[in-house]
Design an enzyme around this catalytic site. Structure first.
Site, PDB file in Angstrom:
ATOM      1  NE  ARG A 123       8.292   5.196   0.937  1.00  0.00           N
ATOM      2  CZ  ARG A 123       7.452   6.196   1.225  1.00  0.00           C
ATOM      3  NH1 ARG A 123       7.821   7.141   2.043  1.00  0.00           N
ATOM      4  NH2 ARG A 123       6.256   6.227   0.678  1.00  0.00           N
ATOM      5  CB  CYS A 156       5.180  -3.830  -1.562  1.00  0.00           C
ATOM      6  SG  CYS A 156       5.675  -2.528  -2.687  1.00  0.00           S
ATOM      7  N   GLY A 191       0.861  -1.176   0.000  1.00  0.00           N
ATOM      8  CA  GLY A 191       0.000   0.000   0.000  1.00  0.00           C
ATOM      9  C   GLY A 191       0.890   1.216   0.000  1.00  0.00           C
ATOM     10  CD  GLU A 192       2.345   5.531  -0.691  1.00  0.00           C
ATOM     11  OE1 GLU A 192       2.023   5.017  -1.786  1.00  0.00           O
ATOM     12  OE2 GLU A 192       3.501   5.841  -0.414  1.00  0.00           O
ATOM     13  CB  SER A 193       5.423   2.615   3.733  1.00  0.00           C
ATOM     14  OG  SER A 193       6.132   3.580   3.011  1.00  0.00           O
ATOM     15  CD  GLU A 208       0.286  -9.148  -1.894  1.00  0.00           C
ATOM     16  OE1 GLU A 208       1.313  -9.859  -1.859  1.00  0.00           O
ATOM     17  OE2 GLU A 208       0.328  -7.901  -1.873  1.00  0.00           O
ATOM     18  CG  HIS A 217       2.424  -6.535  -4.253  1.00  0.00           C
ATOM     19  ND1 HIS A 217       1.853  -6.092  -3.089  1.00  0.00           N
ATOM     20  CD2 HIS A 217       2.980  -5.452  -4.830  1.00  0.00           C
ATOM     21  CE1 HIS A 217       2.051  -4.794  -2.964  1.00  0.00           C
ATOM     22  NE2 HIS A 217       2.733  -4.379  -4.007  1.00  0.00           N
ATOM     23  NE  ARG A 233       2.924   3.781  -6.425  1.00  0.00           N
ATOM     24  CZ  ARG A 233       1.833   3.163  -6.892  1.00  0.00           C
ATOM     25  NH1 ARG A 233       1.700   2.926  -8.182  1.00  0.00           N
ATOM     26  NH2 ARG A 233       0.878   2.794  -6.072  1.00  0.00           N
TER      27      ARG A 233
HETATM   28  N1  GLN Z   1       5.710   2.912  -2.932  1.00  0.00           N
HETATM   29  C1  GLN Z   1       5.016   2.483  -1.755  1.00  0.00           C
HETATM   30  C2  GLN Z   1       5.688   3.055  -0.505  1.00  0.00           C
HETATM   31  O1  GLN Z   1       6.762   3.548  -0.585  1.00  0.00           O
HETATM   32  C3  GLN Z   1       4.954   0.966  -1.677  1.00  0.00           C
HETATM   33  C4  GLN Z   1       4.151   0.438  -2.846  1.00  0.00           C
HETATM   34  C5  GLN Z   1       3.492  -0.885  -2.614  1.00  0.00           C
HETATM   35  O2  GLN Z   1       3.309  -1.337  -1.490  1.00  0.00           O
HETATM   36  N2  GLN Z   1       3.081  -1.497  -3.689  1.00  0.00           N
HETATM   37  O3  GLN Z   1       5.142   2.968   0.541  1.00  0.00           O
END
Ligand code: GLN
Length: 213
Positions: free
Chosen positions: A105, A78, A46-48, A173, A171, A135
């Site tokens: 990242r 991720c 997701g988005e850390s 999953e 991922h 990403r």
């Molecule tokens: N780019 C996201 C981050 O830095 C991670 C992306 C992902 O979990 N697919 O948090």
């Protein structure tokens, strides 16, 4: 046995589906008390930055660290890998510094925002793992107790394990890959019920002192 999936943000549903596909009960975790009856925890992609904020806001930091210290398996994909890292490039403060690694990242830049690659992951057998990178971070340094589980063809590290903590930059999953989840489930049931001869291990975080050899 239940495996928790941190359900604050990101692709937690895909992790729950993957656990379902292998017949393991997955439960959404949003509050500290939901950690009390899980035998392991998955931290999704997701988005850390969002995930870290929500971990702090809901008071999940200490309870998750506690679960890890008790030896339960944690698995981050991720953003989950970033959240478990001891060092994050750019001096971002670590969140759950359980893996002795440094990560960068968004390491593949804009042009290669997302890509897929078949990876050799010897601990999971001969059949390659199809990795979906979105990403994604990359591991830039691994500490002495960290096992490298997978690399890209150019040698960059994208999957690691340090005792009961596992993480992938990609991922599984999202690719119908179930072997990492099976491994986590096996580690969780071993943690719940150590087999004969295995004994109850003490604190899983071993300190090494190079000076004492
Ligand atoms: N780019 C996201 C981050 O830095 C991670 C992306 C992902 O979990 N697919 O948090």
């Amino acid at each position: 046995m239940k495996i928790g999936v941190l359900a604050l943000q990101g692709d937690f549903r895909e992790h729950l589906d993957t656990l379902g596909a292998i017949g393991v009960e997955g439960v959404e975790v949003r509050r500290p008390e939901q950690l009390s009856d899980v035998s392991g925890l998955i931290l999704p992609g997701g988005e850390s930055t969002a995930i870290r904020r929500l971990i702090e806001r809901w008071g999940l930091r200490e309870p998750i660290l506690d679960l890890a210290r008790r030896g339960a398996p944690l698995f981050g994909t991720c953003a989950g890998m970033i959240v478990l890292s001891r060092e994050i490039e750019g001096d971002e403060a670590p969140v759950l510094p359980l893996l002795d690694i440094s990560v960068a990242r968004n390491a593949f830049g804009r042009q290669l925002d997302s890509f897929e690659a078949d990876l050799q992951v010897p601990v999971l057998g001969d059949q390659p793992v199809h990795g979906v990178f979105i990403r994604a971070p990359v591991v830039e340094r691994t500490g002495p107790d960290v096992d490298v589980l997978a690399r890209l063809e150019d040698g960059r590290v994208v999957a690691v394990r340090e005792k009961n903590i596992l993480a992938t930059a990609f991922h599984p999953e999202l690719a119908g890959e179930t072997r990492f989840h099976r491994l986590v489930a096996a580690m969780a049931s071993e943690h719940d019920d150590p087999g004969e001869g295995a004994g109850r291990r003490p604190h899983p975080i071993r300190r090494t002192n190079a000076a004492n050899g």
